[in-house]
Design a protein around this motif. Structure first.
Motif, PDB file in Angstrom:
ATOM      1  N   LEU A 187       0.827  -1.203   0.000  1.00  0.00           N
ATOM      2  CA  LEU A 187       0.000   0.000   0.000  1.00  0.00           C
ATOM      3  C   LEU A 187       0.858   1.247   0.000  1.00  0.00           C
ATOM      4  O   LEU A 187       0.562   2.220  -0.710  1.00  0.00           O
ATOM      5  N   CYS A 188       1.945   1.228   0.752  1.00  0.00           N
ATOM      6  CA  CYS A 188       2.855   2.387   0.767  1.00  0.00           C
ATOM      7  C   CYS A 188       3.468   2.616  -0.608  1.00  0.00           C
ATOM      8  O   CYS A 188       3.577   3.760  -1.059  1.00  0.00           O
ATOM      9  N   ASP A 189       3.870   1.547  -1.256  1.00  0.00           N
ATOM     10  CA  ASP A 189       4.452   1.688  -2.593  1.00  0.00           C
ATOM     11  C   ASP A 189       3.437   2.283  -3.575  1.00  0.00           C
ATOM     12  O   ASP A 189       3.784   3.114  -4.410  1.00  0.00           O
ATOM     13  N   TYR A 190       2.206   1.839  -3.463  1.00  0.00           N
ATOM     14  CA  TYR A 190       1.190   2.382  -4.365  1.00  0.00           C
ATOM     15  C   TYR A 190       0.988   3.879  -4.105  1.00  0.00           C
ATOM     16  O   TYR A 190       0.913   4.680  -5.045  1.00  0.00           O
ATOM     17  N   LEU A 191       0.895   4.262  -2.847  1.00  0.00           N
ATOM     18  CA  LEU A 191       0.723   5.684  -2.524  1.00  0.00           C
ATOM     19  C   LEU A 191       1.933   6.489  -2.980  1.00  0.00           C
ATOM     20  O   LEU A 191       1.787   7.611  -3.482  1.00  0.00           O
ATOM     21  N   ASP A 192       3.135   5.916  -2.829  1.00  0.00           N
ATOM     22  CA  ASP A 192       4.338   6.596  -3.320  1.00  0.00           C
ATOM     23  C   ASP A 192       4.248   6.850  -4.818  1.00  0.00           C
ATOM     24  O   ASP A 192       4.572   7.940  -5.300  1.00  0.00           O
ATOM     25  N   SER A 193       3.808   5.844  -5.554  1.00  0.00           N
ATOM     26  CA  SER A 193       3.765   5.956  -7.009  1.00  0.00           C
ATOM     27  C   SER A 193       2.761   6.997  -7.477  1.00  0.00           C
ATOM     28  O   SER A 193       2.866   7.510  -8.594  1.00  0.00           O
ATOM     29  N   GLN A 194       1.795   7.331  -6.631  1.00  0.00           N
ATOM     30  CA  GLN A 194       0.791   8.329  -6.989  1.00  0.00           C
ATOM     31  C   GLN A 194       1.041   9.652  -6.269  1.00  0.00           C
ATOM     32  O   GLN A 194       0.133  10.464  -6.095  1.00  0.00           O
ATOM     33  N   ASP A 195       2.281   9.877  -5.845  1.00  0.00           N
ATOM     34  CA  ASP A 195       2.667  11.118  -5.155  1.00  0.00           C
ATOM     35  C   ASP A 195       1.831  11.359  -3.901  1.00  0.00           C
ATOM     36  O   ASP A 195       1.585  12.498  -3.509  1.00  0.00           O
ATOM     37  N   SER A 196       1.387  10.292  -3.268  1.00  0.00           N
ATOM     38  CA  SER A 196       0.569  10.400  -2.063  1.00  0.00           C
ATOM     39  C   SER A 196       1.249   9.783  -0.854  1.00  0.00           C
ATOM     40  O   SER A 196       0.622   9.595   0.188  1.00  0.00           O
ATOM     41  N   GLY A 197       2.518   9.439  -0.991  1.00  0.00           N
ATOM     42  CA  GLY A 197       3.239   8.791   0.096  1.00  0.00           C
ATOM     43  C   GLY A 197       3.436   9.662   1.312  1.00  0.00           C
ATOM     44  O   GLY A 197       3.751   9.164   2.395  1.00  0.00           O
ATOM     45  N   SER A 198       3.251  10.973   1.164  1.00  0.00           N
ATOM     46  CA  SER A 198       3.385  11.869   2.315  1.00  0.00           C
ATOM     47  C   SER A 198       2.241  11.702   3.297  1.00  0.00           C
ATOM     48  O   SER A 198       2.342  12.149   4.438  1.00  0.00           O
ATOM     49  N   LEU A 199       1.131  11.076   2.847  1.00  0.00           N
ATOM     50  CA  LEU A 199      -0.074  10.878   3.674  1.00  0.00           C
ATOM     51  C   LEU A 199      -0.672  12.205   4.131  1.00  0.00           C
ATOM     52  O   LEU A 199      -1.332  12.266   5.180  1.00  0.00           O
ATOM     53  N   CYS A 200      -0.467  13.245   3.345  1.00  0.00           N
ATOM     54  CA  CYS A 200      -0.989  14.558   3.737  1.00  0.00           C
ATOM     55  C   CYS A 200      -2.514  14.564   3.786  1.00  0.00           C
ATOM     56  O   CYS A 200      -3.107  15.416   4.449  1.00  0.00           O
ATOM     57  N   PHE A 201      -3.165  13.615   3.130  1.00  0.00           N
ATOM     58  CA  PHE A 201      -4.627  13.545   3.181  1.00  0.00           C
ATOM     59  C   PHE A 201      -5.112  13.088   4.555  1.00  0.00           C
ATOM     60  O   PHE A 201      -6.309  13.138   4.834  1.00  0.00           O
ATOM     61  N   CYS A 202      -4.197  12.621   5.409  1.00  0.00           N
ATOM     62  CA  CYS A 202      -4.553  12.249   6.787  1.00  0.00           C
ATOM     63  C   CYS A 202      -4.399  13.417   7.757  1.00  0.00           C
ATOM     64  O   CYS A 202      -4.605  13.240   8.963  1.00  0.00           O
ATOM     65  N   PHE A 203      -4.016  14.574   7.250  1.00  0.00           N
ATOM     66  CA  PHE A 203      -3.713  15.722   8.116  1.00  0.00           C
ATOM     67  C   PHE A 203      -4.895  16.058   9.021  1.00  0.00           C
ATOM     68  O   PHE A 203      -4.730  16.230  10.234  1.00  0.00           O
ATOM     69  N   ARG A 204      -6.085  16.152   8.456  1.00  0.00           N
ATOM     70  CA  ARG A 204      -7.252  16.524   9.251  1.00  0.00           C
ATOM     71  C   ARG A 204      -7.579  15.473  10.297  1.00  0.00           C
ATOM     72  O   ARG A 204      -8.008  15.801  11.401  1.00  0.00           O
ATOM     73  N   TRP A 205      -7.367  14.193   9.942  1.00  0.00           N
ATOM     74  CA  TRP A 205      -7.613  13.133  10.911  1.00  0.00           C
ATOM     75  C   TRP A 205      -6.837  13.374  12.196  1.00  0.00           C
ATOM     76  O   TRP A 205      -7.377  13.276  13.301  1.00  0.00           O
TER      77      TRP A 205
END
Length: 622
Positions: A456-474
Motif C-alpha cells: 500500500l505504501c508503494d502504491y501511494l508513493d507511485s501516486q505522489d501520495s506517500g506523504s499521507l498529507c490527506f490524513c492531516f485533518r484526521w
C-alpha cells in the motif's frame, strides 16, 4: 589517475526522461546538445500525472537514457543551433536529467497489478517523479548504472538501494559528512524536518528507509556482497528481484472484540470518594467506552480536571477555585473596550476567527442549532476565555471542534472549559504555527504503515501520495469530521485513556487506510482521486470495526520480535534516545497546590498528583 578518471566519468553521466510529445526536437536537442556516447536506452517508460484516469493524457510515454559526455564541460557548451526555437515548454514540463553522481537512493517495487516503478531521490533529498516501466527493463537499467556507481541494498528494506561512487574513499567520506556514526545520529531525521513544509511532505515519503539503511556501516558483510549476487537473482521472469519483500515478517493479526462499556462508577470509589483503581477504569473505558449517563463525571478524570486520587471534598474545593479563575479570565476579555480592541490586532483576529468558526460548528446538533442559541454563546465565550488562558497559542481553527463535544456532555461552562485545557495539553502542539508536531506524526504514521503494508505504501508513493498529507485533518482534530457526533464521544474517551500507547490515534489511521486498500489499489486511484476518496469517507466508517482493527494492529506489531527501533519508539515500547537522559521529575501543577491547601485545612490525606498521567504498562488482553 584512475581515481580522477572515475570522478570525471561519474560527473559526466546523465539520466534523461523525455516525453514523446515533439520527440524529434527533443531527440535532436539531446543528441547534439549533450550526448557523445549512448550507454543505455529503454522505451516504454511512463510518467503518471495527477489528472483523472478518464483523461488519455494521464500517462505520458517516454524513454530513459544513460549517456556519456566527453570532457568536463557543462551543458551550456553547445555548438549546435537547430535553426528554430524548440518547444522547450513541453520538454521542461515532462523531461528531466540527473547526473549519476547526484543520485542518492533508488526505490524499486511492483504492486499486485504487475506495474513496476522506480523512485529516484537526489542528494538534496528531493524525489523525482516515479518512473513506470510498462514494458520491463528495470533490471537492465540497474545493471547499466552499476558500471559507474555502486548500488548498495539497505539491510532494512530490500527494495531500497543507496548510491555510492565506486571509490571506497569517497564512500567513507560520504558517511563522515552525514555524521551517521556519532552521538548525533539519532537526530538525523530531525535535521531533515527543518526543510520547508511541502518539501518535507514530498521527500519524507520516499526516503524514510534511507535513514535506516544508511546507518549500516559499509564494511558490514552485506556491504561486501557482489551486486549481482545480492539483488539480481537468476529467474526466468523478465523482472527478477521485484518480489514484494517484507523486511520484518509480522505474525498473524489476532482477532479483537470490543468489551462492555463502563456502567458502574460507584464501585470504583472508596468511602471518601477516591478512585481506587484508575488503571482498571482506563482499561474498561478503552475496551468498551462509557455509558452516556456517566460521561460527565468520568471525563473530568480522564482529562485531568480532577486527580484520580482526590476525595469528594477536595474536588469541591478544586471546582470552587477553578470557577473563580475562569470568570476572572472571562471578565478580562469582556472588559476590553471597542477603542482598545481597535488597537489590538491579535485580539481582533482571535475574536473574528472564533465568531466565524462557532457559527459553523456542529450546527446539526440540537445543542448548537438555530439562531440565538445559548450553546453557541457558551462556545464563543469559552474560546475567547481560552485566549486569555493561553496567550501564546490563542485561538486556532479547529479548536471549536474539540470544545463542542465537551460542552455537550458536561452542559457546564466552567467544567467544559477546564476539560478543554486538559484536552489541549494532549494536542496543543497540533495547532502550533510551525506544524512540526503534525509533520512528525505524519512521519510516524508512514513508518507504521510501511511496517504493516509495504504494498500500500508503494502504491501511494507511485501516486505522489506517500506523504499521507490527506490524513492531516484526521490527526489534527482526532477524526472529528470523519465520524458521527455520537461516535466521536466514544472514540475520544478511548483515546484519552492513552492505552495501549499514546499514539493509538496513529494506529486508528492505519486501520482506516488498510480498510480502504482494496478500493485504492483495485480502482487504480491517482493523487486527486485518492484525496477525493478519503474526503468522502466522512460518516461512512464503522467506528467499532476500526477500533478493533487498530487494537489488532497494535498486538500484531508488539508480538513481532524483530520490529525496527523507530516503530518501537512510535508504539512506546522503547524510549527515544533524545529523551532517555531527561529528568522524570516535573514541576508541581496548580492542582498540586489546591490539594496541598486542602490537606493543610485538615482534609483527608492523599497521594500528591503531578498533573500528568504516568507511562502505564500496556493492558493485558484476553
Amino acid at each position: 589517475m584512475l581515481k580522477d578518471n572515475r570522478y570525471i566519468l561519474t560527473s559526466c553521466f546523465k539520466l534523461f526522461l523525455c516525453s514523446f510529445v515533439d520527440i524529434w526536437s527533443c531527440c535532436k536537442s539531446v543528441i547534439y546538445y549533450v550526448i557523445h556516447q549512448l550507454i543505455f536506452e529503454k522505451e516504454g517508460v511512463y510518467l503518471h500525472t495527477n489528472a483523472k484516469r478518464s483523461n488519455q493524457d494521464t500517462t505520458i510515454p517516454g524513454f530513459i537514457r544513460i549517456v556519456e559526455r566527453d570532457g568536463e564541460g557543462g551543458e551550456e557548451e553547445t555548438k549546435f543551433d537547430p535553426g528554430y526555437e524548440p518547444d522547450w515548454a513541453v520538454i521542461n514540463e515532462w523531461g528531466f536529467s540527473l547526473p549519476l553522481s547526484e543520485l542518492y537512493s533508488l526505490r524499486r517495487a511492483r504492486f499486485s497489478l504487475g506495474r513496476n516503478f522506480l523512485v529516484m531521490t537526489t542528494r538534496g533529498g528531493d524525489p523525482l517523479p516515479p518512473l513506470h516501466f510498462h514494458r520491463g527493463g528495470t533490471r537492465e537499467l540497474l545493471k547499466a548504472m552499476q558500471r559507474y556507481i555502486r548500488l548498495a541494498p539497505s539491510p532494512m528494506d530490500g527494495r531500497l538501494f543507496l548510491a555510492y561512487p565506486h571509490d571506497s574513499g569517497a564512500l567513507s567520506q560520504s558517511f563522515d559528512e552525514l555524521h551517521l556514526f556519532d552521538d548525533t545520529s539519532a537526530d538525523l531525521v530531525s535535521r531533515f524536518i527543518q526543510d520547508p513544509y511541502a518539501t518535507t511532505f514530498g521527500g519524507f515519503s520516499k526516503v524514510t528507509n534511507f535513514f535506516r539503511g544508511a546507518l549500516r556501516h559499509p564494511e558490514s558483510p552485506l556491504g561486501n556482497r557482489s551486486p549481482q549476487d545480492a539483488h539480481f537473482p537468476h529467474s526466468a521472469d523478465e523482472e527478477p528481484g521485484f518480489e514484494l519483500i517484507n523486511c520484518v515478517k509480522l505474525g498473524p493479526r489476532p482477532e479483537v472484540k470490543r468489551g462492555k462499556p463502563l456502567d458502574n462508577w460507584d464501585q470504583f470509589l472508596d468511602p471518601e470518594g477516591r478512585v481506587t483503581d484508575p488503571q482498571k477504569v482506563k482499561k474498561l473505558v478503552f475496551r468498551g467506552g462509557i455509558v452516556p449517563s456517566l460521561r460527565k463525571e468520568v471525563w473530568k478524570f480522564l482529562l485531568g480536571f480532577y486527580p484520580w486520587n482526590s476525595t469528594a471534598k477536595e474536588r469541591e474545593d478544586i471546582l470552587r477555585v477553578k470557577t473563580d479563575e475562569y470568570f476572572r479570565m472571562k471578565v478580562q476579555w469582556k472588559s476590553v473596550s471597542e477603542e482598545q480592541e481597535m488597537r489590538n490586532s491579535l485580539f481582533r483576529g482571535n475574536r473574528s476567527l472564533i465568531e466565524r468558526d462557532v457559527n459553523r460548528t456542529d450546527r446539526h446538533n440540537s445543542f448548537f442549532s438555530g439562531n440565538e442559541n445559548p450553546g453557541l454563546a457558551l462556545l464563543h465565550d469559552e474560546l475567547m476565555t481560552y485566549c486569555m488562558y493561553n496567550f501564546d497559542l490563542g485561538y486556532v481553527q479547529g479548536m471549536s471542534d474539540l470544545l463542542s463535544p465537551l460542552l455537550f456532555v458536561t452542559q457546564n461552562e466552567v467544567e467544559s472549559f477546564w476539560c478543554l485545557t486538559g484536552f489541549m495539553d494532549l494536542v496543543h502542539q497540533n495547532f502550533e504555527e510551525s506544524q512540526e508536531a503534525m509533520k512528525q506524526q505524519l512521519l510516524q504514521l508512514s513508518l507504521l504503515l510501511r511496517a504493516l503494508d509495504p504494498e500500500l505504501c508503494d502504491y501511494l508513493d507511485s501516486q505522489d501520495s506517500g506523504s499521507l498529507c490527506f490524513c492531516f485533518r484526521w490527526l489534527l482534530i482526532w477524526f472529528k469530521r470523519e465520524f458521527s457526533f455520537e461516535d466521536i464521544l466514544s472514540l475520544w474517551e478511548v483515546l484519552w485513556t492513552r492505552l495501549p500507547c499514546e499514539n493509538f490515534h496513529l494506529l486508528m489511521a492505519c486501520s482506516i487506510l488498510e480498510s480502504q486498500k482494496g478500493e485504492l489499489i483495485g480502482s487504480n486511484h491517482d493523487f486527486n482521486s485518492i484525496l477525493k476518496h478519503i474526503n468522502e469517507l466522512t460518516m461512512k466508517l464503522d467506528l467499532q470495526s476500526i477500533l478493533c482493527g487498530a487494537e489488532a494492529i497494535y498486538l500484531q506489531l508488539t508480538n513481532c520480535k524483530e520490529l525496527s527501533v523507530k516503530v518501537q519508539e512510535v508504539l512506546g515500547l522503547r524510549v527515544p534516545s533524545s529523551f532517555s537522559e531527561e529528568s522524570p521529575n516535573s514541576e508541581p501543577t496548580e492542582t498540586d497546590t489546591l490539594l496541598a491547601q486542602s490537606e493543610a485545612r485538615g482534609a483527608s490525606s492523599c497521594q500528591p498528583f503531578n498533573g500528568r498521567t504516568p507511562q502505564q504498562t500496556p493492558p493485558t488482553y484476553p
